[in-house]
Structures are given as structure tokens and as C-alpha cells.
Write an enzyme that holds these catalytic residues in place. Structure first.
Site, PDB file in Angstrom:
ATOM      1  N   ASP A 167       0.854  -1.137  -0.015  1.00 50.67           N
ATOM      2  CA  ASP A 167       0.120   0.044   0.027  1.00 50.67           C
ATOM      3  C   ASP A 167       0.818   1.162   0.057  1.00 50.67           C
ATOM      4  O   ASP A 167       2.088   1.253   0.641  1.00 50.67           O
ATOM      5  CB  ASP A 167      -0.839   0.025   1.295  1.00 50.67           C
ATOM      6  N   GLU A 227      13.717 -15.820  -0.575  1.00 51.87           N
ATOM      7  CA  GLU A 227      14.039 -16.554   0.119  1.00 51.87           C
ATOM      8  C   GLU A 227      13.063 -17.881   0.189  1.00 51.87           C
ATOM      9  O   GLU A 227      13.104 -18.939   0.454  1.00 51.87           O
ATOM     10  CB  GLU A 227      14.310 -16.150   1.631  1.00 51.87           C
TER      11      GLU A 227
HETATM   12  C1  NOJ Z   1      -4.276   3.254  -0.938  1.00 54.88           C
HETATM   13  C2  NOJ Z   1      -5.488   2.154  -0.834  1.00 54.88           C
HETATM   14  O1  NOJ Z   1      -5.890   1.634  -1.796  1.00 54.88           O
HETATM   15  C3  NOJ Z   1      -6.644   3.173  -0.070  1.00 54.88           C
HETATM   16  O2  NOJ Z   1      -8.028   2.499   0.041  1.00 54.88           O
HETATM   17  C4  NOJ Z   1      -6.249   3.696   1.237  1.00 54.88           C
HETATM   18  O3  NOJ Z   1      -7.242   4.559   1.715  1.00 54.88           O
HETATM   19  C5  NOJ Z   1      -4.809   4.412   1.113  1.00 54.88           C
HETATM   20  N1  NOJ Z   1      -3.905   3.698   0.313  1.00 54.88           N
HETATM   21  C6  NOJ Z   1      -4.405   4.544   2.337  1.00 54.88           C
HETATM   22  O4  NOJ Z   1      -4.007   3.390   3.072  1.00 54.88           O
END
Ligand code: NOJ
Length: 535
Positions: A191, A222
Site C-alpha cells: 500500500d 528466500e
Molecule cells: C491506498 C488504498 O488503496 C486506499 O484504499 C487507502 O485509503 C490508502 N492507500 C491509505 O492506506
């Protein structure tokens, strides 16, 4: 499946809260997902990617993670997660989970410690004075704690940013990767992958991030990679009971600069990243051709497979978007409520799906895309849960409209979402009109979106995957290319029907009569001649 299965994989995104509810409490969970593995196998996907399933106060749909080594009780237990991973593997489906390294949750043990003791604050960004940064969700990016200090949160206040200058943070995430690799997961979707490091005046794409991914790649390798000196080409037993094949790291990297983007995909960093340029691209032949060419030019020289994405849990559903006058997507201008011709949008979404699935590399399908669900734009304000809505004072409707629980069967809400017995209303209300869009209704209709996705994913598996493409000459408004397997894909984005090239028609996104491909339609052919001629 080959070791490098990920290079051409079709990956289905499961937004767990809204996929299927196994205990009838109105919220999707692992029991529901396990009960629908047969559906996913029949759909023909290679892997699932699950949005965060960790314990979370759900201030941002689970992207506020309180504990990276457990499962949110509303979704189930760690034992159920392990059972799910094993069962998915039995169905021939790989499992990718989200890891959220940029920020955690104010409910995490680390943040609670930091609140209680100012000496324990170095894992986060605490300062005596905030700088002027705004949160990506709107409002200020800093929140003050009772003793007067401020902490940084690029997203919601419940999501404090972690300090990647602190070695403890590195160690923690390396351990978390191992924790889940040991339980058999096949990869991670990373993310906000470009945001980890911060300087006093910048937080995007700072160089330190690449060392993190190099280290993560070593760990992934690994577990599933071919190691130098392997006598059996890496076919021997893997630690962690994986299903076989490489373990992958997939980046959520939103960067307009392709050269900077490509750095994340160097051979010793992330394996792939989402193609957001394609996702955001309007339904326009010149723009699509430009994005496809740019994508190939970015990926092929570094040996990374491109990915093709039409939707996810953050963006407007394609059926709605493609039915509008402006068919592009922008986070800042979601065009919520602007008129959409859903029939036109559906036709284009079908054509776009066949186009995406014919391109070289991996493809993503966000749950409900295969059912052709539209964006739900008329959710009542009190039902909306996305922090974007509240933090913008209601000006930005947020992302709930693409997260409405799936309709599985039956004539009225909850459309089988809660399983066969009585169940609580789904956490977001489903439109009555979805009775025509249930998986059950669509399975019975040969021309449905669901059957189109099933046919395309099956053919794609047999005929396509990794590699490149050759553009074929075609008239304005038409995109036509051939893959090494001989498959030819023709998409007509022009205003009038065009003749199809010779060859056997394998699949089309709409009716093809008299050898002519109607507007907003894609066809797959095999054995076709050298070009797609004009009339
Ligand atoms: C990207 C994620 O896809 C989204 O849903 C989220 O709100 C933000 N990152 C923050 O984690």
C-alpha cells in the site's frame, strides 16, 4: 503453475467486507469468502488479492492496521485465514495480501506507547510544530496530542505515519512479511508504496524506499525465488508451505513520471505495480494507444511485465465512468452524479475488459467488475463510511459507491450476500435494481458480463500471458494488435462498424453480424490475416 506465474496472472481483488458474509452480520468475512472459492475457480482467475484483513478500527476500511499479525475479528480468526490459504491453494488459486507500511493505526500498540510516553515516539513522525502539509483525504496532515506535540498522518488522523528512518520499523515489516510467508501467502500488495520516506519538505518517492524493497525482495526470494546455486532450478521444498512458484511484491505506486515509476520494478525490487495510467485513461483510441505504448516502453526494457487495471476499491466503477461524457478518472474530480448512460457504459466496459485481458502481462479484476456493477451514487449520507466524505465536509462523496456488497442471488437485498439464512442488512445498502445483476442471474444468461469474463479468462489462460504485442494497421478509431500466440484483438472505439479481419472469431464483447465489428466492441480472433483494413 509455472514459477513465474505472476508475470501473466489474472488477479481478482477481494474487498473482504463486501465480498460475501458467512455469519449473517452484514459484513463480509473469511467464512463467506471460503464458501465462494468455487465461484472464483470457475471464473478462471489465478490469484486473489485481499484488502487488509488485520484487526482495525476501520477508520479507513482496514487501511488503519492495529496489528499486522492477526485477523480482524469481524472477518474471522487467524486459524480461518490459514484454512482459507490452504483451501485457495487446493483450488489452484494463489493468495496475495495487503501490507500497509506507510502508516499504522492510532489503536496499534506502538502508537499507544508513543502517546503514553514521549520517549517512545521515534517510530512515528512527532514534531513540536506541524509543517503546512495537507492530508490526502482532506484537512491538515497533522493532529495534536494532549501534551502539545503533533503527529503526521498523510491520510486520516487514525492512520499515523511510520518513521522509516527508524531501524525498528524496518525490522518490524521484515518480520511481518516472514510471518505471512510462513503461513503460505504467495505475495503482498504494498500500500502507498512510494510514500514511506519523508524529508522536511517532501514525502513522495524519496530514494530510501528502494533499499527497503531490495531487502523485501531478498526475503520473498528466500521463500519462493530461484536462489543462486539451486540444483533443481528452485523446484525443491520451500519454507513456509507455499503452493510453489515465486512469492511476489506488487506496488501501489501512483507516479506520473515513468522513469521514476520504473525504478520500483528493477529486477531486484518489486515484481510488478498497478497500471494506474491505464485505469484512469478515457475511452479514447488515441489516448489508450498512447498509454499502452508508454506502458510497454516503460516495462519491457527492464523485463517487468505490465499490468492492466480497470478498477479497484478506490475508483469509480467502469460501467458508470464509461457512460459519462468525460470517461477518464481523477481522484480529485470524481464527477459524482454527472449523467451516465449505463447501457453505453456497460458496452464499453465489456469492450475494455477484452482489450485489457488481451494485452501482455498481468490483469486485475476488482470484485463486481465481472458482474458489471455500476457505481452506487445515491447512497444516503448517513450510510457513507469513507473518511474522504467526512473530511471533505461531504464535498467529496468518497469511495463507498464502488464498495457496495456483492449481489449473489435472489430477488431483493441482501441478494444472498449474507448466505442462505436470514441476515442483517449489508453494511452499505444495495440498490433494488441489482436483482438483474446477481451472479446467479448472470450465470443463467449466456450473454451476461459474468459469462463474458469467464470465457475471456479461460481463453486468456490458454492463449496469452506474458510477452509483447504487434500493432496491426487499422483505420482511425480502431485498436488492433496481434500476440505471439496468433491471437488478434480488435477494439472499435470509432462511431461506425468496421469490418473484421479474416480469421476465426473466438469471442466478442457484443454482437458481431456480417463480419462487422460495431462501435464500442472488442473481438478476439485467431488465424487472422496481416492487417485490419478500412472499408
Ligand atoms: C491506498 C488504498 O488503496 C486506499 O484504499 C487507502 O485509503 C490508502 N492507500 C491509505 O492506506
Amino acid at each position: 503453475m509455472s514459477r513465474t506465474w505472476w508475470r501473466g496472472a489474472a488477479i481478482y481483488q477481494v474487498y473482504l467486507r463486501s465480498f460475501a458474509d458467512g455469519n449473517g452480520d452484514g459484513c463480509g468475512d473469511l467464512a463467506g469468502l471460503r464458501s465462494r472459492l468455487g465461484y472464483l475457480k470457475d471464473l478462471g482467475i489465478d490469484a486473489v488479492w485481499l484488502n487488509p484483513w488485520y484487526p482495525s478500527p476501520m477508520a479507513d476500511g482496514g487501511y488503519d492496521v492495529a496489528d499486522y499479525r492477526d485477523i480482524e475479528p469481524v472477518f474471522g480468526t487467524l486459524a480461518e485465514a490459514e484454512a482459507f490459504i490452504a483451501e485457495a491453494h487446493e483450488h489452484g488459486i494463489k493468495v496475495i495480501i495487503d501490507v500497509v507500511p506507510n502508516h499504522s493505526s492510532t489503536a496499534s500498540a506502538w502508537f499507544q506507547e508513543a502517546l503514553a510516553d514521549p520517549r517512545a515516539r521515534d517510530r512515528f513522525w512527532f514534531r513540536d510544530e506541524p509543517n503546512g502539509w495537507s492530508s490526502i483525504f482532506g484537512g491538515p496532515a497533522w493532529t495534536q496530542v494532549p501534551d502539545g506535540q503533533w503527529y503526521l498522518h498523510l491520510f486520516a488522523p487514525e492512520q499515523p505515519d511510520l518513521n522509516w528512518d527508524n531501524p525498528e520499523v524496518h525490522q518490524e515489516f521484515e518480520d511481518v512479511l516472514r510471518f505471512w510467508f510462513d503461513r503460505g501467502v504467495d505475495g503482498f500488495r504494498v500500500d502507498s508504496a512510494a510514500l514511506l520516506f519523508k524529508s522536511e519538505d517532501a514525502y513522495e518517492d524519496l530514494d530510501g524506499v528502494h533499499d527497503v524493497y531490495r531487502r523485501w525482495r531478498e526475503i520473498a526470494d528466500e521463500y519462493g525465488g530461484v536462489r543462486a546455486g539451486d540444483q533443481d532450478g528452485g523446484q525443491g521444498e520451500e519454507p513456509g508451505g507455499g503452493q510453489g512458484g515465486e512469492r511476489v511484491l506488487i506496488g501501489e505506486v501512483w507516479l506520473p513520471d515513468q522513469e521514476r515509476f520504473a525504478r520500483y520494478l528493477r529486477p531486484d525490487e518489486l515484481h510488478t505495480a498497478f497500471n494506474f495510467d491505464f485505469l484512469a485513461c478515457p475511452w479514447d483510441p488515441a489516448e489508450l494507444r498512447r498509454v499502452i505504448d508508454l506502458t510497454l516502453a516503460t516495462h519491457l526494457p527492464i523485463g517487468a511485465p505490465p499490468t492492466w487495471v480497470l478498477s479497484n476499491h478506490d475508483v469509480t466503477r467502469p460501467v458508470t465512468r464509461y457512460g459519462r461524457a468525460d470517461t477518464g478518472f481523477q481522484h480529485g474530480g470524481r464527477l459524482h452524479g454527472s449523467p451516465s448512460d449505463l447501457e453505453l457504459g456497460r458496452r464499453r466496459a465489456r469492450a475494455a475488459a477484452l482489450l485489457a485481458m488481451a494485452l501482455p502481462g498481468g490483469v486485475y479484476v476488482y470484485q463486481g467488475e465481472e458482474l458489471g456493477l455500476p457505481e452506487v451514487e445515491d447512497l444516503p449520507d448517513e450510510a457513507r463510511q469513507d473518511p474522504m466524505f467526512a473530511r471533505s465536509g461531504g464535498a467529496n462523496p468518497g469511495r463507498d459507491g464502488c464498495r457496495v456488497p456483492l449481489p449473489w442471488s435472489g430477488e431483493e437485498p441482501p441478494f444472498g450476500f449474507g448466505g442462505p439464512g436470514p441476515s442483517a442488512p449489508p453494511w452499505l445498502p444495495q440498490p433494488e435494481g441489482w436483482r438483474k445483476l446477481t451472479a446467479q442471474a448472470q450465470l443463467a444468461d449466456l450473454d451476461s458480463m459474468l459469462n463474458l469474463y469467464r470465457s475471456a479468462l479461460r481463453l486468456r489462460r490458454e492463449l496469452l500471458g506474458d510477452g509483447t504485442l504487434t500493432w496491426l494497421p487499422s483505420e482511425a478509431g480502431v485498436l488492433a494488435f496481434r500476440r505471439e500466440s496468433g491471437l488478434v484483438c480488435v477494439s472499435n472505439l470509432g462511431p461506425a462498424a468496421v469490418p473484421l479481419p479474416p480469421g476465426e472469431l473466438l469471442l466478442a464483447s457484443g454482437p458481431v453480424e456480417g463480419g462487422a465489428l460495431p462501435p464500442d466492441t472488442t473481438a478476439w480472433l485467431t488465424g487472422a490475416g496481416p492487417g485490419v483494413s478500412g472499408r
